[in-house]
Design a protein around this motif. Structure first.
Motif, PDB file in Angstrom:
ATOM      1  N   ALA A  27      47.909  -8.801  72.707  1.00 47.58           N
ATOM      2  CA  ALA A  27      48.456  -7.575  72.888  1.00 47.58           C
ATOM      3  C   ALA A  27      49.685  -7.588  72.226  1.00 47.58           C
ATOM      4  CB  ALA A  27      48.883  -7.522  74.455  1.00 47.58           C
ATOM      5  N   GLY A  28      50.737  -8.571  71.836  1.00 47.39           N
ATOM      6  CA  GLY A  28      51.765  -8.666  71.327  1.00 47.39           C
ATOM      7  C   GLY A  28      51.662  -8.539  69.991  1.00 47.39           C
ATOM      8  N   ALA A  29      50.545  -8.883  69.245  1.00 46.81           N
ATOM      9  CA  ALA A  29      50.340  -8.843  67.684  1.00 46.81           C
ATOM     10  C   ALA A  29      50.141  -7.649  67.610  1.00 46.81           C
ATOM     11  CB  ALA A  29      49.137  -9.764  67.285  1.00 46.81           C
ATOM     12  N   ARG A  30      49.179  -6.729  68.304  1.00 44.97           N
ATOM     13  CA  ARG A  30      48.973  -5.388  68.164  1.00 44.97           C
ATOM     14  C   ARG A  30      50.138  -4.335  68.263  1.00 44.97           C
ATOM     15  NH1 ARG A  30      44.531  -1.777  69.309  1.00 44.97           N
ATOM     16  NH2 ARG A  30      45.263   0.334  68.555  1.00 44.97           N
ATOM     17  N   TRP A  31      50.917  -4.905  69.286  1.00 48.78           N
ATOM     18  CA  TRP A  31      52.323  -4.056  69.386  1.00 48.78           C
ATOM     19  C   TRP A  31      53.110  -3.939  68.251  1.00 48.78           C
ATOM     20  CZ3 TRP A  31      57.348  -5.155  69.198  1.00 48.78           C
ATOM     21  CH2 TRP A  31      58.317  -4.071  69.711  1.00 48.78           C
ATOM     22  N   LEU A  32      53.388  -5.324  67.753  1.00 50.03           N
ATOM     23  CA  LEU A  32      54.204  -5.447  66.593  1.00 50.03           C
ATOM     24  C   LEU A  32      53.564  -4.607  65.278  1.00 50.03           C
ATOM     25  CD1 LEU A  32      55.035  -9.276  66.562  1.00 50.03           C
ATOM     26  CD2 LEU A  32      56.640  -7.442  66.364  1.00 50.03           C
ATOM     27  N   ALA A  33      52.259  -4.683  65.209  1.00 47.62           N
ATOM     28  CA  ALA A  33      51.460  -3.855  64.086  1.00 47.62           C
ATOM     29  C   ALA A  33      51.683  -2.634  64.302  1.00 47.62           C
ATOM     30  CB  ALA A  33      49.984  -4.297  64.031  1.00 47.62           C
ATOM     31  N   SER A  70      61.934  -6.910  62.906  1.00 48.57           N
ATOM     32  CA  SER A  70      62.176  -8.186  62.590  1.00 48.57           C
ATOM     33  C   SER A  70      62.999  -8.981  63.476  1.00 48.57           C
ATOM     34  CB  SER A  70      62.909  -8.037  61.209  1.00 48.57           C
ATOM     35  OG  SER A  70      64.256  -7.424  61.294  1.00 48.57           O
ATOM     36  N   ALA A  71      63.635  -8.349  64.452  1.00 48.93           N
ATOM     37  CA  ALA A  71      64.447  -9.170  65.451  1.00 48.93           C
ATOM     38  C   ALA A  71      63.724  -9.336  66.890  1.00 48.93           C
ATOM     39  CB  ALA A  71      65.953  -8.600  65.661  1.00 48.93           C
ATOM     40  N   VAL A  72      62.489  -8.918  66.856  1.00 48.77           N
ATOM     41  CA  VAL A  72      61.713  -8.780  68.065  1.00 48.77           C
ATOM     42  C   VAL A  72      61.447 -10.357  68.400  1.00 48.77           C
ATOM     43  CG1 VAL A  72      59.498  -8.401  69.434  1.00 48.77           C
ATOM     44  CG2 VAL A  72      60.744  -6.804  67.920  1.00 48.77           C
ATOM     45  N   ARG A  73      61.656 -10.764  69.999  1.00 48.91           N
ATOM     46  CA  ARG A  73      61.615 -12.211  70.284  1.00 48.91           C
ATOM     47  C   ARG A  73      60.085 -12.145  70.773  1.00 48.91           C
ATOM     48  NH1 ARG A  73      65.314 -16.309  69.848  1.00 48.91           N
ATOM     49  NH2 ARG A  73      65.151 -17.526  71.668  1.00 48.91           N
ATOM     50  N   VAL A  74      59.307 -13.195  69.904  1.00 54.71           N
ATOM     51  CA  VAL A  74      58.006 -13.730  70.603  1.00 54.71           C
ATOM     52  C   VAL A  74      58.206 -14.929  71.349  1.00 54.71           C
ATOM     53  CG1 VAL A  74      55.747 -14.169  69.736  1.00 54.71           C
ATOM     54  CG2 VAL A  74      57.147 -12.467  68.461  1.00 54.71           C
ATOM     55  N   VAL A  75      57.929 -14.880  72.523  1.00 55.24           N
ATOM     56  CA  VAL A  75      58.017 -15.839  73.534  1.00 55.24           C
ATOM     57  C   VAL A  75      56.662 -16.726  73.701  1.00 55.24           C
ATOM     58  CG1 VAL A  75      58.733 -16.655  75.772  1.00 55.24           C
ATOM     59  CG2 VAL A  75      59.791 -14.542  74.578  1.00 55.24           C
ATOM     60  N   PRO A  76      56.734 -18.046  73.205  1.00 55.52           N
ATOM     61  CA  PRO A  76      55.370 -18.963  73.507  1.00 55.52           C
ATOM     62  C   PRO A  76      55.108 -18.967  74.640  1.00 55.52           C
ATOM     63  CG  PRO A  76      57.105 -19.821  71.895  1.00 55.52           C
ATOM     64  CD  PRO A  76      57.994 -18.694  72.692  1.00 55.52           C
ATOM     65  N   GLY A  77      53.903 -18.973  75.013  1.00 53.03           N
ATOM     66  CA  GLY A  77      53.179 -19.162  76.308  1.00 53.03           C
ATOM     67  C   GLY A  77      53.245 -17.857  77.431  1.00 53.03           C
ATOM     68  N   ARG A  78      53.766 -16.927  76.842  1.00 54.28           N
ATOM     69  CA  ARG A  78      53.948 -15.888  77.769  1.00 54.28           C
ATOM     70  C   ARG A  78      53.203 -14.701  77.568  1.00 54.28           C
ATOM     71  NH1 ARG A  78      55.207 -19.104  81.034  1.00 54.28           N
ATOM     72  NH2 ARG A  78      53.974 -17.122  82.045  1.00 54.28           N
ATOM     73  N   ARG A  79      53.102 -13.637  78.362  1.00 57.97           N
ATOM     74  CA  ARG A  79      52.191 -12.366  78.197  1.00 57.97           C
ATOM     75  C   ARG A  79      53.013 -10.935  77.810  1.00 57.97           C
ATOM     76  NH1 ARG A  79      48.123 -12.139  83.116  1.00 57.97           N
ATOM     77  NH2 ARG A  79      47.218 -10.271  81.732  1.00 57.97           N
ATOM     78  N   THR A  80      52.505 -10.381  76.922  1.00 52.13           N
ATOM     79  CA  THR A  80      53.082  -9.044  76.428  1.00 52.13           C
ATOM     80  C   THR A  80      52.860  -7.874  77.597  1.00 52.13           C
ATOM     81  OG1 THR A  80      52.923  -9.697  74.189  1.00 52.13           O
ATOM     82  CG2 THR A  80      53.201  -7.252  74.677  1.00 52.13           C
ATOM     83  N   ALA A  81      53.941  -7.059  77.931  1.00 57.96           N
ATOM     84  CA  ALA A  81      53.498  -6.232  78.861  1.00 57.96           C
ATOM     85  C   ALA A  81      52.344  -5.410  78.555  1.00 57.96           C
ATOM     86  CB  ALA A  81      54.693  -5.425  79.452  1.00 57.96           C
TER      87      ALA A  81
END
Length: 314
Positions: A82-88, A98-109
């Motif tokens: 979901a996070g990868a799709r949101w970024l794209a 470029s400054a969006v924080r990607v948090v390991p092990g957590r879920r995108t809303a």
């Protein structure tokens, strides 16, 4: 001489750039389903579906880019599909991610939205409660170069940090004052120069719905406003009340209309427009959006807004 000419050209090019608006807040992957009517219970088949990256501030940033401005988004997402799709999706609109924080092990809303034939909707979001709320990573020093900042209420710690930094730098600080915990909403509103409320947000800040009474509560705010859907927007700017009626359109999807309004308003402020002109510009952008299904995907271009404003003036 060649070096001097290049430098002057670079300066002219920089001066010609559209203003930059830094946004901060929600990042969600939305699934929007269109149905004939939202039933009280049971099952109903959708006749249209759209899936895309969104979120209040994120949709506003994408709307700014569509309107010809420059925008960036500060947000938190998980390291998931979901996070990868949101970024794209958001990056694909021309927004700086470029400054969006990607948090390991957590879920995108994520959010599922059901829209009926009248354009009204039911929204069911899920936010990972374990997604880090710490704003210490935000590049706040970069705000000095922004024309305006816009924050929603979905990440209060980040919004507070950005609004404070913007005001300290003399950059217009705008809050999308929608439904939130009342204490959070009051705290963030006190940090903003421009507080643009939804009707539910205004009711939480000032139960009477009186902008003049809210101005007493928020003496530091230069502009206080409430969006009224099809009825337009009311505001008080530097003590002077104003009203922009709604534009007559047939609504098919009101989802993201407020986000488009806030993005267009923030761009107007960054461009140096006065409150009345910025409100009219934003109201026109939101009016065009509600005529199209698909949430923020229906956000208009600058040419479309200009054409509506010219037609209205004529």
């Amino acid at each position: 001489m060649a070096d001097t000419t290049t430098t002057q050209g670079d300066r002219r090019a920089a001066a010609a750039k559209p203003p930059y608006v830094q946004c901060l807040g929600a990042a969600t992957l939305d699934t929007v389903l269109r149905v004939p009517a939202i039933p009280p219970h049971g099952k109903v088949l959708a006749d249209a579906c759209a899936v895309f990256g969104a979120g209040m501030a994120s949709a506003a940033a994408a709307s700014i880019a569509r309107l010809g401005g420059r925008a960036g988004i500060w947000a938190r997402i998980g390291n998931d599909e979901a996070g990868a799709r949101w970024l794209a999706d958001i990056g694909g609109e021309g927004v700086d991610v470029s400054a969006v924080r990607v948090v390991p092990g957590r879920r995108t809303a994520i959010s599922t939205i059901v829209v009926d034939s009248a354009g009204e909707r039911l929204i069911v979001p899920f936010y990972d409660p374990e997604l880090s709320r710490d704003p210490a990573w935000l590049p706040l020093a970069s705000l000095a170069a922004a024309g305006a900042v816009l924050a929603d209420t979905r990440w209060p710690e980040g919004a507070a940090a950005m609004l404070d930094a913007a005001r300290a730098a003399g950059v217009p600080a705008i809050l999308d004052a929608d439904t939130a915990d009342p204490d959070v909403l009051r705290d963030l509103a006190a940090r903003a120069d421009h507080v643009v409320c939804s009707e539910p947000g205004l009711a939480l800040l000032e139960p009477s719905g009186d902008l003049a009474a809210l101005a007493v509560r928020l003496p530091a705010a230069r502009v206080l406003a409430v969006t009224l859907g099809a009825d337009g927007v009311r505001w008080i700017a530097d003590g002077v009340a104003g009203r922009q009626p709604g534009f007559p359109v047939v609504a098919v999807d009101t989802l993201s209309a407020g986000d488009v309004f806030h993005g267009a308003y923030a761009l107007g402020v960054a461009e140096g427009r006065g409150a009345s002109e910025s409100m009219r510009f934003a109201a026109a952008a939101a009016a065009i959006k509600v005529t199209r299904f698909g949430g923020r995907l229906g956000a208009p271009t600058r040419d479309e807004v200009d054409a509506m404003l010219i037609g209205d003036a004529g």
